[in-house]
Motif scaffolding. Structure first.
Motif, PDB file in Angstrom:
ATOM      1  N   ASP A 117      -6.278   9.247  18.406  1.00 46.87           N
ATOM      2  CA  ASP A 117      -5.277   8.193  18.562  1.00 46.87           C
ATOM      3  C   ASP A 117      -4.630   7.789  17.238  1.00 46.87           C
ATOM      4  OD1 ASP A 117      -5.571   8.107  21.268  1.00 46.87           O
ATOM      5  OD2 ASP A 117      -6.871   6.356  21.304  1.00 46.87           O
ATOM      6  N   GLN A 149       3.930   9.468  15.694  1.00 50.22           N
ATOM      7  CA  GLN A 149       4.996   8.661  16.275  1.00 50.22           C
ATOM      8  C   GLN A 149       5.898   8.085  15.190  1.00 50.22           C
ATOM      9  OE1 GLN A 149       6.178   8.241  19.152  1.00 50.22           O
ATOM     10  NE2 GLN A 149       7.559   6.510  18.829  1.00 50.22           N
ATOM     11  N   TYR A 208      -2.115  10.264  16.309  1.00 52.12           N
ATOM     12  CA  TYR A 208      -0.937  10.145  17.166  1.00 52.12           C
ATOM     13  C   TYR A 208       0.022   9.074  16.647  1.00 52.12           C
ATOM     14  CZ  TYR A 208      -2.823  13.016  20.983  1.00 52.12           C
ATOM     15  OH  TYR A 208      -3.284  14.048  21.758  1.00 52.12           O
ATOM     16  N   TYR A 213       2.944  13.522  23.520  1.00 53.52           N
ATOM     17  CA  TYR A 213       1.569  13.899  23.264  1.00 53.52           C
ATOM     18  C   TYR A 213       1.027  14.632  24.475  1.00 53.52           C
ATOM     19  CZ  TYR A 213       2.916  10.763  19.748  1.00 53.52           C
ATOM     20  OH  TYR A 213       3.639  10.209  18.723  1.00 53.52           O
ATOM     21  N   PRO A 218      -4.568  16.644  21.675  1.00 54.18           N
ATOM     22  CA  PRO A 218      -5.762  15.796  21.699  1.00 54.18           C
ATOM     23  C   PRO A 218      -6.990  16.500  21.125  1.00 54.18           C
ATOM     24  CG  PRO A 218      -5.401  16.719  23.865  1.00 54.18           C
ATOM     25  CD  PRO A 218      -4.264  17.199  23.004  1.00 54.18           C
ATOM     26  N   ILE A 253       4.449   7.847  23.425  1.00 55.11           N
ATOM     27  CA  ILE A 253       3.403   7.130  22.696  1.00 55.11           C
ATOM     28  C   ILE A 253       2.901   5.906  23.455  1.00 55.11           C
ATOM     29  CG2 ILE A 253       5.114   5.813  21.375  1.00 55.11           C
ATOM     30  CD1 ILE A 253       1.618   6.933  20.163  1.00 55.11           C
ATOM     31  N   GLY A 263       1.807  15.701  19.633  1.00 55.40           N
ATOM     32  CA  GLY A 263       0.384  15.543  19.370  1.00 55.40           C
ATOM     33  C   GLY A 263      -0.468  16.355  20.339  1.00 55.40           C
ATOM     34  N   THR A 266       0.643   6.955  26.186  1.00 55.69           N
ATOM     35  CA  THR A 266      -0.578   7.568  25.674  1.00 55.69           C
ATOM     36  C   THR A 266      -1.575   6.542  25.167  1.00 55.69           C
ATOM     37  OG1 THR A 266       0.618   9.556  25.042  1.00 55.69           O
ATOM     38  CG2 THR A 266      -1.475   9.173  23.943  1.00 55.69           C
TER      39      THR A 266
END
Length: 325
Positions: A104, A111, A107, A284, A124, A297, A122, A300
């Motif tokens: 996170d 952004q 990410y 993402y 994971p 974002i 992105g 997410t």
């Protein structure tokens, strides 16, 4: 059509990150797009540690654990002036877009770069499985299998000597490693951040099992909830079992990625390159069921976490059952 993209890995390393980088290189090269690897995550962006990578590099790292590009923390990246240095370095190298593999925090950095004109996608990458927008994250399956193998080995010794063990696994804010491993190995007591037991509850549950004659007990806990060694001492004092703690630590992060982690990493990377080639950024990639999806974002980072407390309660009840012979 973009001509150059960058790729970096950020945050804690996870098995499959190298496969993700390899997937980006192969997918981009097939489209005639040059790929540049950024060393040590966002720190490398700021310091200009950028070099061209090719399909030979991709094939070399595909099956390896860790991250060949490296990773490093850079809290200062939240500052716009620091990010501007990164943007300037990317533009100087002619890099128009970026694939970021991480959690996170990674990410959020991606952004911010997208907002500054560098399209980012992105992936994971974290063993904790704590990115809510994806059912599974790159690295989770490998870490889970490492934990399961360790618990199976610990069980052999506990069963041989009529003992109990406290096993601590990673997963600070997400207990999936403990839940899945506890389910797979039959751990009698499971405690996670989402469904945390008190030390007294743990001790009493183990005591009940000891009094009923169970020969071995595994207490599986997520990290940062207890002092595992002190908890083991308390369990021993209350239950009568000789009890020791095993903290698996960074053994969970390393190792050759499983086939499932490689598959998820490579297919996610291909999907990410498609997004960038189509001019999309600030999205993402996540696994939703059996389908890869791209979310913005807000979706997410603000998705509510699934409540797994009932699932944990069911597994606790089932694993505490036994027939004393």
């Amino acid at each position: 059509m973009i001509k150059k993209i960058g790729v970096l890995t950020s945050g804690g390393d996870a098995p499959g990150m190298n496969a993700a980088v390899a997937g980006v290189v192969k997918a981009a090269s097939a489209k005639g797009i040059e790929v540049y690897g950024i060393k040590d995550g966002y720190k490398g962006l700021v310091n200009g540690w950028i070099e061209k990578i090719d399909v030979d590099f991709a094939q070399e790292i595909l099956t390896r654990g860790g991250t060949a590009l490296g990773s490093a923390r850079l809290p200062e990246f939240k500052e716009e002036a620091v990010r501007q240095v990164a943007v300037d370095n990317l533009k100087k190298a002619g890099i128009e877009a970026l694939v970021v593999c991480g959690g996170d925090g990674s990410y959020m950095g991606a952004q911010r770069l997208t907002e500054m004109g560098i399209n980012c996608v992105g992936l994971p990458g974290t063993i904790d499985n704590d990115i809510v927008s994806s059912d599974y994250t790159i690295g989770f399956d490998t870490a889970l299998n490492t934990i399961v193998e360790a618990i199976d080995r610990i069980r052999d010794t506990m069963q041989s000597h009529n003992r109990a063990a406290v096993v601590e696994v990673m997963g600070n804010h997400c207990g999936d490693l403990a839940l899945y491993a506890g389910t797979a190995t039959g751990c009698e007591v499971i405690s996670t951040s989402e469904s945390q037991l008190t030390e007294e509850e743990i001790c009493q549950q183990v005591k009940v099992l000891a009094e009923a004659g169970k020969r071995s007990v595994i207490v599986l806990v997520s990290e940062k909830l207890y002092d595992a060694n002190k908890l083991a001492e308390k369990v021993e004092a209350v239950s009568g079992y000789v009890t020791r703690a095993t903290i698996l630590g960074h053994t969970q992060r390393g190792g050759i990625p499983t086939a499932m982690d490689r598959y998820l990493a490579i297919t996610s990377a291909i999907y990410a390159v498609e997004q960038l080639a189509n001019g999309n950024g600030g999205v993402y990639v996540g696994l939703d069921g059996n389908k890869l999806v791209a979310r913005d974002i807000d979706s997410t980072l603000n998705m509510p976490r699934k409540d797994k407390s009932q699932e944990i309660a069911t597994i606790r009840l089932l694993n505490a059952q036994f027939k004393n012979k």
